[in-house]
Design a protein around this motif. Structure first.
Motif, PDB file in Angstrom:
ATOM      1  N   PRO A  14      17.970   3.503  -3.580  1.00 32.42           N
ATOM      2  CA  PRO A  14      18.240   3.370  -5.047  1.00 32.42           C
ATOM      3  C   PRO A  14      17.258   2.472  -5.655  1.00 32.42           C
ATOM      4  O   PRO A  14      17.604   2.283  -7.175  1.00 32.42           O
ATOM      5  CB  PRO A  14      19.802   2.737  -4.861  1.00 32.42           C
ATOM      6  N   HIS A  15      16.366   1.918  -5.140  1.00 35.74           N
ATOM      7  CA  HIS A  15      15.514   1.007  -5.900  1.00 35.74           C
ATOM      8  C   HIS A  15      14.031   1.300  -6.096  1.00 35.74           C
ATOM      9  O   HIS A  15      13.417   0.680  -6.534  1.00 35.74           O
ATOM     10  CB  HIS A  15      15.463  -0.549  -4.955  1.00 35.74           C
ATOM     11  N   LEU A  16      13.836   2.186  -5.435  1.00 34.67           N
ATOM     12  CA  LEU A  16      12.490   2.753  -5.515  1.00 34.67           C
ATOM     13  C   LEU A  16      12.319   3.830  -6.760  1.00 34.67           C
ATOM     14  O   LEU A  16      13.361   4.437  -6.937  1.00 34.67           O
ATOM     15  CB  LEU A  16      11.796   3.647  -4.278  1.00 34.67           C
ATOM     16  N   GLN A  17      11.161   3.780  -7.539  1.00 34.63           N
ATOM     17  CA  GLN A  17      11.138   4.638  -8.701  1.00 34.63           C
ATOM     18  C   GLN A  17       9.987   5.554  -8.546  1.00 34.63           C
ATOM     19  O   GLN A  17       8.807   5.221  -7.838  1.00 34.63           O
ATOM     20  CB  GLN A  17      11.105   3.793  -9.907  1.00 34.63           C
ATOM     21  N   ALA A  18      10.057   6.597  -9.281  1.00 39.94           N
ATOM     22  CA  ALA A  18       8.947   7.498  -9.259  1.00 39.94           C
ATOM     23  C   ALA A  18       7.923   6.891 -10.269  1.00 39.94           C
ATOM     24  O   ALA A  18       7.973   5.714 -10.696  1.00 39.94           O
ATOM     25  CB  ALA A  18       9.434   9.148  -9.868  1.00 39.94           C
ATOM     26  N   ALA A  19       6.549   7.428 -10.004  1.00 39.34           N
ATOM     27  CA  ALA A  19       5.562   6.943 -10.821  1.00 39.34           C
ATOM     28  C   ALA A  19       5.638   6.884 -12.023  1.00 39.34           C
ATOM     29  O   ALA A  19       5.136   6.355 -12.999  1.00 39.34           O
ATOM     30  CB  ALA A  19       4.122   7.820 -10.406  1.00 39.34           C
ATOM     31  N   ASN A  20       6.479   7.944 -12.853  1.00 36.36           N
ATOM     32  CA  ASN A  20       6.609   8.077 -14.140  1.00 36.36           C
ATOM     33  C   ASN A  20       7.989   7.299 -14.548  1.00 36.36           C
ATOM     34  O   ASN A  20       8.338   7.533 -15.746  1.00 36.36           O
ATOM     35  CB  ASN A  20       6.729   9.820 -14.677  1.00 36.36           C
ATOM     36  N   GLY A  21       8.587   6.842 -13.655  1.00 32.57           N
ATOM     37  CA  GLY A  21       9.712   5.910 -14.159  1.00 32.57           C
ATOM     38  C   GLY A  21      11.122   6.908 -14.161  1.00 32.57           C
ATOM     39  O   GLY A  21      12.082   6.282 -14.275  1.00 32.57           O
ATOM     40  N   GLY A  22      11.084   8.052 -13.704  1.00 32.12           N
ATOM     41  CA  GLY A  22      12.090   9.040 -13.452  1.00 32.12           C
ATOM     42  C   GLY A  22      12.566   9.130 -11.978  1.00 32.12           C
ATOM     43  O   GLY A  22      12.531   8.002 -11.188  1.00 32.12           O
ATOM     44  N   GLY A  61      22.961  -8.290  -2.331  1.00 37.57           N
ATOM     45  CA  GLY A  61      21.783  -8.243  -3.414  1.00 37.57           C
ATOM     46  C   GLY A  61      20.664  -7.592  -2.846  1.00 37.57           C
ATOM     47  O   GLY A  61      19.649  -7.659  -3.824  1.00 37.57           O
ATOM     48  N   SER A  62      20.329  -7.537  -1.767  1.00 37.72           N
ATOM     49  CA  SER A  62      18.917  -7.096  -1.242  1.00 37.72           C
ATOM     50  C   SER A  62      18.894  -5.692  -1.528  1.00 37.72           C
ATOM     51  O   SER A  62      19.545  -4.699  -1.782  1.00 37.72           O
ATOM     52  CB  SER A  62      19.099  -7.057   0.361  1.00 37.72           C
ATOM     53  N   LYS A  63      17.191  -5.627  -1.832  1.00 39.64           N
ATOM     54  CA  LYS A  63      16.809  -3.907  -2.351  1.00 39.64           C
ATOM     55  C   LYS A  63      16.609  -3.428  -0.730  1.00 39.64           C
ATOM     56  O   LYS A  63      16.090  -4.122   0.157  1.00 39.64           O
ATOM     57  CB  LYS A  63      15.451  -4.169  -3.027  1.00 39.64           C
ATOM     58  N   TYR A  64      16.957  -2.023  -0.989  1.00 45.33           N
ATOM     59  CA  TYR A  64      16.878  -1.568   0.526  1.00 45.33           C
ATOM     60  C   TYR A  64      16.150  -0.040   0.162  1.00 45.33           C
ATOM     61  O   TYR A  64      16.350   0.747  -0.686  1.00 45.33           O
ATOM     62  CB  TYR A  64      17.950  -1.509   1.327  1.00 45.33           C
ATOM     63  N   THR A  65      15.495   0.590   1.286  1.00 37.67           N
ATOM     64  CA  THR A  65      15.252   1.922   1.547  1.00 37.67           C
ATOM     65  C   THR A  65      15.965   2.494   2.955  1.00 37.67           C
ATOM     66  O   THR A  65      15.785   1.579   3.889  1.00 37.67           O
ATOM     67  CB  THR A  65      13.729   2.339   1.448  1.00 37.67           C
ATOM     68  N   ALA A  66      16.362   3.774   3.030  1.00 34.95           N
ATOM     69  CA  ALA A  66      16.949   3.978   4.349  1.00 34.95           C
ATOM     70  C   ALA A  66      16.583   5.358   4.678  1.00 34.95           C
ATOM     71  O   ALA A  66      16.300   6.265   3.811  1.00 34.95           O
ATOM     72  CB  ALA A  66      18.532   3.909   4.071  1.00 34.95           C
ATOM     73  N   LEU A  67      16.554   5.600   6.018  1.00 37.58           N
ATOM     74  CA  LEU A  67      16.160   6.732   6.613  1.00 37.58           C
ATOM     75  C   LEU A  67      17.263   7.197   7.609  1.00 37.58           C
ATOM     76  O   LEU A  67      17.509   6.381   8.575  1.00 37.58           O
ATOM     77  CB  LEU A  67      14.960   6.933   7.254  1.00 37.58           C
ATOM     78  N   VAL A  69      10.916  -3.593  -1.688  1.00 40.77           N
ATOM     79  CA  VAL A  69      12.176  -3.733  -1.139  1.00 40.77           C
ATOM     80  C   VAL A  69      12.289  -4.850  -0.189  1.00 40.77           C
ATOM     81  O   VAL A  69      11.344  -5.389   0.633  1.00 40.77           O
ATOM     82  CB  VAL A  69      12.819  -2.266  -0.550  1.00 40.77           C
ATOM     83  N   ASP A  70      13.396  -5.250   0.270  1.00 43.58           N
ATOM     84  CA  ASP A  70      13.750  -6.331   1.104  1.00 43.58           C
ATOM     85  C   ASP A  70      14.158  -5.903   2.767  1.00 43.58           C
ATOM     86  O   ASP A  70      13.660  -6.619   3.492  1.00 43.58           O
ATOM     87  CB  ASP A  70      14.970  -7.291   0.704  1.00 43.58           C
ATOM     88  N   VAL A  71      14.689  -4.902   2.681  1.00 40.11           N
ATOM     89  CA  VAL A  71      15.120  -4.192   4.020  1.00 40.11           C
ATOM     90  C   VAL A  71      14.724  -2.818   4.056  1.00 40.11           C
ATOM     91  O   VAL A  71      15.178  -1.907   3.092  1.00 40.11           O
ATOM     92  CB  VAL A  71      16.593  -4.364   4.245  1.00 40.11           C
ATOM     93  N   ALA A  72      14.211  -2.333   5.201  1.00 40.35           N
ATOM     94  CA  ALA A  72      14.012  -0.787   5.366  1.00 40.35           C
ATOM     95  C   ALA A  72      14.764  -0.477   6.644  1.00 40.35           C
ATOM     96  O   ALA A  72      14.991  -0.872   7.842  1.00 40.35           O
ATOM     97  CB  ALA A  72      12.585  -0.561   5.836  1.00 40.35           C
ATOM     98  N   LEU A  73      16.030   0.424   6.245  1.00 41.78           N
ATOM     99  CA  LEU A  73      17.134   0.732   7.079  1.00 41.78           C
ATOM    100  C   LEU A  73      16.753   2.123   7.918  1.00 41.78           C
ATOM    101  O   LEU A  73      16.247   3.015   7.274  1.00 41.78           O
ATOM    102  CB  LEU A  73      18.480   0.845   6.637  1.00 41.78           C
ATOM    103  N   VAL A  74      16.834   2.181   9.178  1.00 43.49           N
ATOM    104  CA  VAL A  74      16.748   3.548   9.924  1.00 43.49           C
ATOM    105  C   VAL A  74      17.710   3.674  10.883  1.00 43.49           C
ATOM    106  O   VAL A  74      18.358   2.875  11.500  1.00 43.49           O
ATOM    107  CB  VAL A  74      15.702   3.486  11.049  1.00 43.49           C
ATOM    108  N   PHE A  75      18.598   4.938  10.609  1.00 37.76           N
ATOM    109  CA  PHE A  75      19.823   5.091  11.358  1.00 37.76           C
ATOM    110  C   PHE A  75      19.536   6.282  12.254  1.00 37.76           C
ATOM    111  O   PHE A  75      19.078   7.631  11.527  1.00 37.76           O
ATOM    112  CB  PHE A  75      20.830   5.725  10.294  1.00 37.76           C
ATOM    113  N   ILE A  76      19.506   6.234  13.440  1.00 38.61           N
ATOM    114  CA  ILE A  76      19.074   7.451  14.376  1.00 38.61           C
ATOM    115  C   ILE A  76      20.319   7.988  14.745  1.00 38.61           C
ATOM    116  O   ILE A  76      20.933   7.194  15.676  1.00 38.61           O
ATOM    117  CB  ILE A  76      18.118   6.771  15.517  1.00 38.61           C
TER     118      ILE A  76
END
Length: 310
Positions: free
Chosen positions: A33-41, A224-230, A77-84
């Protein structure tokens, strides 16, 4: 944004349902929810190719931008989450044959509400290496000079050969770790947190995959941490590995004879005798066939000429 993400997730489900998914393929979903596309969309995509687990890891670091997230000193981002997970196959995700509706609904909600999302409906399940090992190898290959073991944690249920990586035992320990890292995390650091499910058949299993994903994501968001998840499924390794691990542990402690029969009973003797008879029969059959072929190859005259009188 929500409608576009929902459409992307439904397209991925439709591809799984109508694309004749192989029983040996698993789904994978990447979102943030915190990463953005190159054009901001909104950046969303579905990769319909059947790819290997190693290619998935490469795509996560390239298309998903994890090489910049985990290797660069500039914090994204602050945290990269991986759920296997150990539950889902590609065929299980379709709406008509959904064996885990709560898990799929949770992934759907996280996926569709994100600004950045990638879906991989067809991942060939790894046969020689586990997903967590491939992920760690991909990380070391993508950023060989910026891999700090202090920023990486795995769960005890993950199988990795690197003994220097810390492991956490349960979901609460992951929450405590993330809370502590929020206070001690240095500028430019991104934590990699890998949680491997033990599967629904494991004894003492207290949290389902849906509960683990929901609680851990909620904990990160509340801090309040920014994250990306897989999320990626790897259902083929954990049962055989746990069984072997348990057997070796019992053998090493001298308890291998408890509840384990090492004698050959009547059924065992019958099967062994039957197998021996079959093998002997095959040998005699080969001898018979060889003899018949040799006899058929003998070329003798059908009649003899009478000797002429001199």
């Amino acid at each position: 944004m929500l409608q576009i993400g929902m459409l992307s997730f439904l397209v991925a489900l439709s591809a799984i349902e109508f694309g004749l998914a192989s029983p040996n393929t698993v789904p994978a979903f990447l979102w943030s929810p915190h990463l953005q596309a190159a054009n901001g969309g909104v950046d969303e995509a579905v990769n319909y190719q059947i790819m290997s687990a190693k290619d998935l890891v490469d795509s996560v670091f390239t298309q998903g931008g994890w090489s910049n997230i985990l290797c660069s000193e500039k914090k994204v981002v602050d945290v990269a989450l991986v759920f296997i997970g150990r539950e889902l196959l590609s065929s299980d995700v379709s709406s008509k044959r959904n064996s885990e509706p709560s898990l799929v609904n949770t992934l759907n909600g996280l996926f569709t509400s994100s600004n950045f999302s990638l879906a991989f409906p067809y991942i060939a399940a790894p046969e020689e290496e586990r997903m967590e090992s491939l992920l760690l190898s991909g990380l070391k290959q993508a950023c060989p000079h910026h891999v700090g073991a202090s920023n990486i944690v795995f769960s005890d249920s993950c199988f990795v050969e690197d003994g220097t990586i810390p492991k956490l035992s349960d979901l609460q320990s992951f929450k405590d770790h993330l809370l502590a890292r929020k206070e001690t995390r240095k500028e430019g650091e991104t934590d990699l947190v890998v949680l491997c499910s033990e599967g629904s058949e494991s004894k003492g299993h207290s949290h389902s995959e849906r509960e683990s994903i929901s609680e851990l994501v909620s904990s990160v968001e509340q801090s309040g941490s920014k994250y990306t998840a897989l999320y990626v499924s790897d259902p083929y390794w954990y049962t055989s590995y746990k069984t072997l691990q348990r057997f070796l542990a019992e053998s090493g402690s001298g308890n291998s004879t408890v509840g384990v029969s090492t004698t050959c009973d009547e059924l065992c003797k019958f099967k062994s005798s039957l197998l021996e008879g079959i093998l002997v029969g095959i040998v005699f059959l080969l001898i018979l066939i060889s003899g018949l072929c040799c006899m058929a190859g003998i070329d003798t005259p059908t009649r003899f000429e009478t000797p002429q009188d001199s």
